[in-house]
Design a protein around this motif. Structure first.
Motif, short mmCIF file in Angstrom:
data_model
loop_
_atom_site.label_atom_id
_atom_site.label_comp_id
_atom_site.label_asym_id
_atom_site.label_seq_id
_atom_site.Cartn_x
_atom_site.Cartn_y
_atom_site.Cartn_z
N PHE A 389 2.83 -11.58 -5.26
CA PHE A 389 2.65 -12.61 -4.58
C PHE A 389 4.43 -12.40 -3.84
CE2 PHE A 389 -0.64 -13.10 -7.91
CZ PHE A 389 -1.44 -13.77 -7.04
N THR A 390 5.22 -11.98 -3.86
CA THR A 390 6.74 -12.06 -4.12
C THR A 390 7.22 -11.05 -2.68
OG1 THR A 390 7.28 -9.70 -5.43
CG2 THR A 390 7.24 -12.21 -7.11
N PHE A 391 7.86 -10.94 -1.57
CA PHE A 391 8.16 -10.14 -0.81
C PHE A 391 8.14 -8.66 -1.49
CE2 PHE A 391 11.49 -8.44 1.80
CZ PHE A 391 10.98 -8.80 3.50
N GLU A 392 9.11 -9.12 -2.50
CA GLU A 392 9.80 -7.51 -3.01
C GLU A 392 8.06 -6.59 -3.23
OE1 GLU A 392 10.65 -9.71 -4.42
OE2 GLU A 392 12.94 -10.16 -3.80
N ASP A 393 7.63 -7.27 -4.15
CA ASP A 393 5.62 -6.96 -3.96
C ASP A 393 5.32 -6.12 -3.11
OD1 ASP A 393 6.40 -7.03 -7.34
OD2 ASP A 393 5.23 -9.63 -6.98
N LEU A 394 5.73 -6.81 -1.64
CA LEU A 394 5.50 -6.09 -0.71
C LEU A 394 5.21 -4.62 -0.11
CD1 LEU A 394 5.56 -9.12 2.28
CD2 LEU A 394 3.56 -7.61 0.95
N ASN A 395 6.09 -3.53 -1.13
CA ASN A 395 6.89 -2.91 -0.92
C ASN A 395 5.16 -1.76 -2.01
OD1 ASN A 395 7.81 -0.17 -1.23
ND2 ASN A 395 9.46 -0.97 -2.47
N PRO A 396 4.71 -0.88 -1.09
CA PRO A 396 3.17 -0.12 -2.26
C PRO A 396 4.31 0.72 -2.96
CG PRO A 396 3.95 0.71 0.31
CD PRO A 396 5.40 -0.40 0.05
N ASP A 397 4.83 0.71 -3.28
CA ASP A 397 6.14 1.12 -4.04
C ASP A 397 5.67 0.79 -5.65
OD1 ASP A 397 6.14 4.08 -3.12
OD2 ASP A 397 8.43 3.78 -1.97
N GLU A 398 6.27 -0.70 -5.33
CA GLU A 398 6.42 -1.80 -6.67
C GLU A 398 4.93 -1.57 -7.26
OE1 GLU A 398 8.33 -3.73 -7.69
OE2 GLU A 398 9.82 -2.07 -7.38
N ASP A 399 3.91 -1.82 -6.19
CA ASP A 399 2.94 -1.61 -6.76
C ASP A 399 2.34 -0.60 -8.33
OD1 ASP A 399 1.12 -3.78 -6.20
OD2 ASP A 399 0.55 -2.76 -4.82
N LYS A 400 2.68 0.53 -7.87
CA LYS A 400 2.49 1.78 -8.60
C LYS A 400 3.79 2.36 -9.67
CE LYS A 400 1.73 4.86 -4.75
NZ LYS A 400 2.01 5.03 -3.21
N ILE A 401 4.70 1.71 -9.18
CA ILE A 401 5.87 1.29 -10.58
C ILE A 401 5.16 0.74 -11.57
CG2 ILE A 401 8.30 0.74 -11.44
CD1 ILE A 401 8.76 1.71 -8.61
N PHE A 402 4.65 -0.82 -10.66
CA PHE A 402 4.28 -2.04 -11.81
C PHE A 402 3.45 -1.13 -12.58
CE2 PHE A 402 1.72 -4.67 -12.98
CZ PHE A 402 1.95 -5.62 -14.21
N PHE A 403 1.78 -0.66 -11.76
CA PHE A 403 0.41 0.36 -12.23
C PHE A 403 1.08 1.16 -13.94
CE2 PHE A 403 -2.70 3.13 -12.71
CZ PHE A 403 -3.54 2.36 -12.54
N VAL A 404 2.00 1.85 -13.74
CA VAL A 404 2.73 2.91 -13.88
C VAL A 404 2.85 2.22 -15.83
CG1 VAL A 404 3.74 4.61 -14.74
CG2 VAL A 404 2.95 5.04 -12.52
#
Lengths: 470, 135
Positions: A389-404
């Protein structure tokens, strides 16, 4: 172990404490559009379900989200996170040494394993009722009797176990949101009416309603003679009861960081969440008259003012709510300096939010995600679904890092659970349907690691081999 | 018993079997301890939504068309009453087993079961109902 303990919404869904991953079964239908659709309906007070499965999904989703937020935003979730962060490496380390030791030493490690399990159970705050030690149960009973006007018997303690508290809050939150629904079809209302056991604490199974009904004696008991003649009184009292219960559970879950106990200023027995809830409820009962600002406090969800109001009537002075979360924010900020684990960061952000905008964190509803910007990962019958939901999370790399990071936490927890308890190992990657080589053994569980796929893409096999556990 | 008459006891017996099969399906992937808690209520109604149309289909096409899409308990209750008081009919007025299999499989899939398991459960149910109607 905490990671394997579950909070249930029946067959529909469950939540393993510490996993940060609400899990949904086949009897509900979660997909990527579920959250936006539910948010749209909730904000317009519409019940959009037309089928049974759609209604079950709507209820189960909201119920599990409450448990997720209890874990990721409250002091008890933070405390248990630290406990497991300390113990998991120790358990895996011991398992490796045990594996490499001669057979004659195996019984020594088995004894150690049982000893470790007892110590972990002693350190965790959240435990299912059937795992609570007799010592903890007796301490709760003894403390509930201090300052009680009537004797508290062992059977009266049940509403004050931590599991009852968390389930009561989840049930109340869903019930409150359901009561806000103003529009639905005739079929929609009928479907909802026949599923009351899933969302209405008055008729739900015991674990969900025991605290709810007990507390209703305090908030509504003195009004019951008026309910029949004045239905509006009942509606107002019910709303207040629901809101107050949620706020008191939130206060009860404000468990301070370890440092506060290490300094000897507080005892863990006094911070038992059920005991704190009972003391808060008694303080509410002792209020001379409902003072003027009371309604204002409710409707603004002003938890700090509620605490100030009740504090003079309590037999024990707790560390203030705001102070607790300032301490937690400091703990996580310090840890984040040397560790960029996204789970750690999410806990830090949640603690900061509680100090800055506590009113947005009280009701653990779907809308609260928009306010506080936490991520929401889900494990559905059809695979993994994640929301950000945050602006930072729009970065697709963030999704991957969180998932890992999330998968790593759950993998380590599952392995530690296996080595500690000897229960079957269920691969979290297979459970989340994110492993392309997973077999039925991986998701159904294995008594040893032989059935793991013999393929370099099996990260569990590779990890276990590299670390000397296989 | 006439070939197309069903008693309350028949319905209860078939329902118990079907509910058990559906519950097992929902508990299958995670094996979580708590899944059984409220599961029987959910699985029980899903069983009702499939069983009553199948029995209606064995009784008459009219009843089947009327009750093939049960969503709420009031419809299920009416279906049960109509089924118990239905007059015996000719075999030619029955709904074909293939139609029952296809449509009820879809129904179970809408409630979350995968196609293979849903079909297996429906075929098993139809076989049991056929056995009963031949005695």
């Amino acid at each position: 172990m905490a990671f394997r303990f579950q909070l249930n919404a029946g067959v529909l869904a469950h939540y393993r404490w510490g996993s940060l991953l609400p899990r949904f079964g086949l009897a509900v239908d979660i997909h990527k559009r579920s959250l936006p659709e539910f948010l749209a309906c909730v904000s317009r007070e519409i019940g959009s379900w037309r089928t049974e499965i759609a209604f079950r999904t709507y209820v189960a989703f909201q119920h599990e989200v409450v448990h997720y937020l209890q874990d990721v935003t409250t002091g008890i979730g933070h405390w248990d996170f630290l406990v497991m962060r300390k113990w998991i490496p120790m358990i895996l380390g011991e398992a490796r040494v045990a594996r490499q030791s001669p057979r004659s030493l195996r019984s020594y490690f088995t004894k150690r394993r049982y000893g470790n399990e007892e110590r972990i159970l002693d350190e965790l705050v959240y435990l299912p009722t059937n795992k609570l030690s007799r010592t903890r149960q007796s301490a709760l009973l003894k403390n509930l009797n201090l300052g009680a006007t009537a004797k508290v018997r062992p059977r009266d303690v049940r509403p004050y176990y931590i599991e009852s508290l968390l389930e009561a809050e989840a049930a109340t939150t869903v019930f409150l949101k359901w009561r806000e629904v103003k529009k639905s079809t005739g079929l929609g209302w009928e479907i909802a009416a026949q599923h009351r056991e899933l969302y209405d604490p008055w008729v739900m199974p015991s674990i969900y309603k025991t605290l709810y009904l007990d507390f209703a004696q305090v908030t509504m008991g003195h009004l019951k003679d008026r309910f029949q003649k004045e239905p509006n009184i009942f509606e107002a009292a019910l709303l207040m009861h629901n809101l107050l219960l949620m706020m008191l559970v939130e206060l009860s879950c404000a468990y301070p960081p370890p440092k506060m106990f290490d300094e000897g200023a507080f005892s863990r027995a006094d911070y038992e969440p059920g005991l704190k809830f009972a003391r808060l409820a008694r303080a509410y009962h002792r209020l001379p008259d409902q003072p003027e600002p009371f309604l204002d406090i409710f409707f603004k969800s002003d938890i700090n003012r509620l605490e100030e109001l009740l504090s003079p009537y309590m037999e024990y002075q707790y560390l203030p709510y705001k102070k607790v979360y300032e301490q937690w924010a400091a703990v996580f900020a310090q840890m984040s300096e040397t560790d960029d684990d996204r789970i750690l960061q999410m806990r830090k952000n949640a603690a900061i939010e509680k100090t800055l905008k506590p009113e947005r964190m009280i009701k653990k509803t779907l809308a609260s995600f928009l306010d506080h910007g936490l991520r929401l990962p889900l494990c559905t019958g059809k695979g993994y679904v994640g929301y950000a939901f945050t602006f930072e999370d729009l970065n697709p790399d963030e999704d991957k890092i969180f998932f890992v990071d999330l998968q790593r936490h759950n993998r380590d927890a599952a392995l530690a659970d296996y080595f500690m308890t000897g229960r079957n190992f269920v691969c979290p990657l297979a459970e989340n349907q994110v492993c392309e080589i997973a077999t039925s053994h991986c998701s159904n569980g294995m008594a040893n690691f032989k059935p793991l796929p013999k393929d370099r893409r099996c990260s569990i096999r590779v990890g276990l081999t590299d670390s000397g556990l296989l | 018993m006439h070939s197309t008459e069903f008693t309350d006891a028949d319905i209860q017996l078939l329902h118990a079997d079907l509910e058990k099969s559906i519950s097992a399906e929902f508990a299958r992937p995670s094996g979580a301890e708590g899944l059984k808690l409220v599961g029987t209520l959910v699985a029980g109604f899903i069983a009702t939504k499939v069983l009553l149309p199948v029995l209606c289909g064995f009784t008459s096409r009219f009843l089947y068309d009327r009750y093939k899409d049960i969503q709420v308990t009031s419809q299920a209750e009416r279906a049960r009453e109509d089924l118990l008081t239905a007059k015996p009919i000719n075999d030619s007025d029955r709904v074909a087993s293939e139609v029952l299999e296809r449509e009820m499989t879809e129904k179970l899939m809408q409630d979350g079961l995968n196609e293979h398991r849903a079909r297996t459960i429906v075929i098993d149910l139809i076989r049991k109902v056929e056995d009963k109607s031949q005695h």
